[in-house]
Design a protein around this motif. Sequence first.
Motif, short mmCIF file in Angstrom:
data_model
loop_
_atom_site.label_atom_id
_atom_site.label_comp_id
_atom_site.label_asym_id
_atom_site.label_seq_id
_atom_site.Cartn_x
_atom_site.Cartn_y
_atom_site.Cartn_z
N UNK A 198 0.78 -1.24 0.00
CA UNK A 198 0.00 0.00 0.00
C UNK A 198 0.80 1.29 0.00
N UNK A 199 1.79 1.45 0.88
CA UNK A 199 2.55 2.70 0.88
C UNK A 199 3.23 3.01 -0.44
N UNK A 200 3.66 1.98 -1.17
CA UNK A 200 4.28 2.20 -2.48
C UNK A 200 3.24 2.64 -3.50
N UNK A 201 2.07 1.99 -3.52
CA UNK A 201 1.01 2.41 -4.43
C UNK A 201 0.60 3.86 -4.16
N UNK A 202 0.45 4.18 -2.89
CA UNK A 202 -0.01 5.52 -2.52
C UNK A 202 1.04 6.58 -2.84
N UNK A 214 4.45 -1.57 -7.78
CA UNK A 214 3.48 -0.53 -7.43
C UNK A 214 3.44 0.58 -8.49
N UNK A 215 4.59 1.04 -8.89
CA UNK A 215 4.66 2.11 -9.90
C UNK A 215 4.00 1.66 -11.20
N UNK A 216 4.31 0.46 -11.64
CA UNK A 216 3.79 -0.01 -12.92
C UNK A 216 2.30 -0.36 -12.85
N UNK A 217 1.82 -0.74 -11.68
CA UNK A 217 0.37 -0.95 -11.53
C UNK A 217 -0.38 0.37 -11.67
N UNK A 218 0.13 1.41 -11.02
CA UNK A 218 -0.51 2.72 -11.13
C UNK A 218 -0.48 3.21 -12.58
N UNK A 219 0.66 3.02 -13.23
CA UNK A 219 0.77 3.44 -14.63
C UNK A 219 -0.15 2.63 -15.53
N UNK A 220 -0.28 1.33 -15.27
CA UNK A 220 -1.12 0.47 -16.10
C UNK A 220 -2.59 0.87 -16.00
N UNK A 221 -3.03 1.20 -14.80
CA UNK A 221 -4.43 1.56 -14.59
C UNK A 221 -4.75 2.93 -15.18
N UNK A 222 -3.87 3.89 -14.98
CA UNK A 222 -4.15 5.27 -15.41
C UNK A 222 -3.71 5.56 -16.84
N UNK A 223 -2.77 4.77 -17.35
CA UNK A 223 -2.22 5.07 -18.67
C UNK A 223 -1.26 6.24 -18.66
N UNK A 224 -0.89 6.69 -17.46
CA UNK A 224 -0.01 7.84 -17.33
C UNK A 224 1.37 7.40 -16.87
N UNK A 225 2.40 7.88 -17.57
CA UNK A 225 3.77 7.59 -17.18
C UNK A 225 4.14 8.49 -16.01
N UNK A 226 4.61 7.90 -14.94
CA UNK A 226 4.96 8.67 -13.75
C UNK A 226 6.41 9.12 -13.83
N UNK A 227 6.61 10.40 -13.61
CA UNK A 227 7.95 10.96 -13.58
C UNK A 227 8.34 11.14 -12.12
N UNK A 228 9.38 10.44 -11.72
CA UNK A 228 9.84 10.53 -10.33
C UNK A 228 10.81 11.69 -10.20
N UNK A 229 10.53 12.65 -9.32
CA UNK A 229 11.44 13.79 -9.17
C UNK A 229 12.84 13.35 -8.78
N UNK A 230 13.83 13.99 -9.38
CA UNK A 230 15.22 13.67 -9.03
C UNK A 230 15.51 14.14 -7.62
N UNK A 231 16.27 13.34 -6.92
CA UNK A 231 16.64 13.73 -5.55
C UNK A 231 17.66 14.86 -5.62
#
Length: 208
Positions: A33-37, A173-190
């Motif tokens: 859950x925390x990863x999905x969220x 988790x990242x790829x499940x969210x992307x698969x459902x929404x069709x949106x590629x998630x951009x992770x901010x650089x540290x």
Amino acid sequence: MATHQFVYGHGAKDPGAGANGKNERDFTRNTLGPHLEKYARLLKRNTVIFYDKSKDMYQETQKGLGAYAVSKGVASVTEIHLDSAGPTATGGHVIIDKGFSPDAQDLAIANVVKKYVGWWGSVANKKGISYRQDLLNLRVFADRGIPYRLVELGFISNKNDMAKIEKNIDAIAKELIESVTGEKIVVPAKKAPVAKPAAAAPKNPITN
């Protein structure tokens, strides 16, 4: 832009399947859950909401709530589970109503399962999709016209399946969210930590 809902399987007093020191309710909510969220918060064009983690949607649906109370404005519902059988059963799959054909989301989710855990043998020639009509939430959402799938990520009763899921849990988790929404998630650089200025060397005291 669309709103999608995720549901963690089982819940409340129902822990779901258990094996290897884990159960579905706690693993989906507290480990995955925390990863999905986290990735849901990074979406820019779409929104993912989560069903109340203190509740079991199945039990709530039995009361006339749960699946009946989900807004028709929700574009899809994805329920997350872990399967259970003998210790050699392996692989995951995506369950949809047998009256429907899998949509792009169903197939994308199934490919995430295949990538990290593999497909359950019974669906290996069906693109990772299982077809059923005997699940309560599945029937209710089908009747209401809301796209729904139940995802079995792998077998909680199989140590290797669970090891694969835990090792890759953030990517899953990242790829499940992307698969459902069709949106590629951009992770901010540290941001690189700012180096502290070196302390000035003490001046030599003046001596007479």
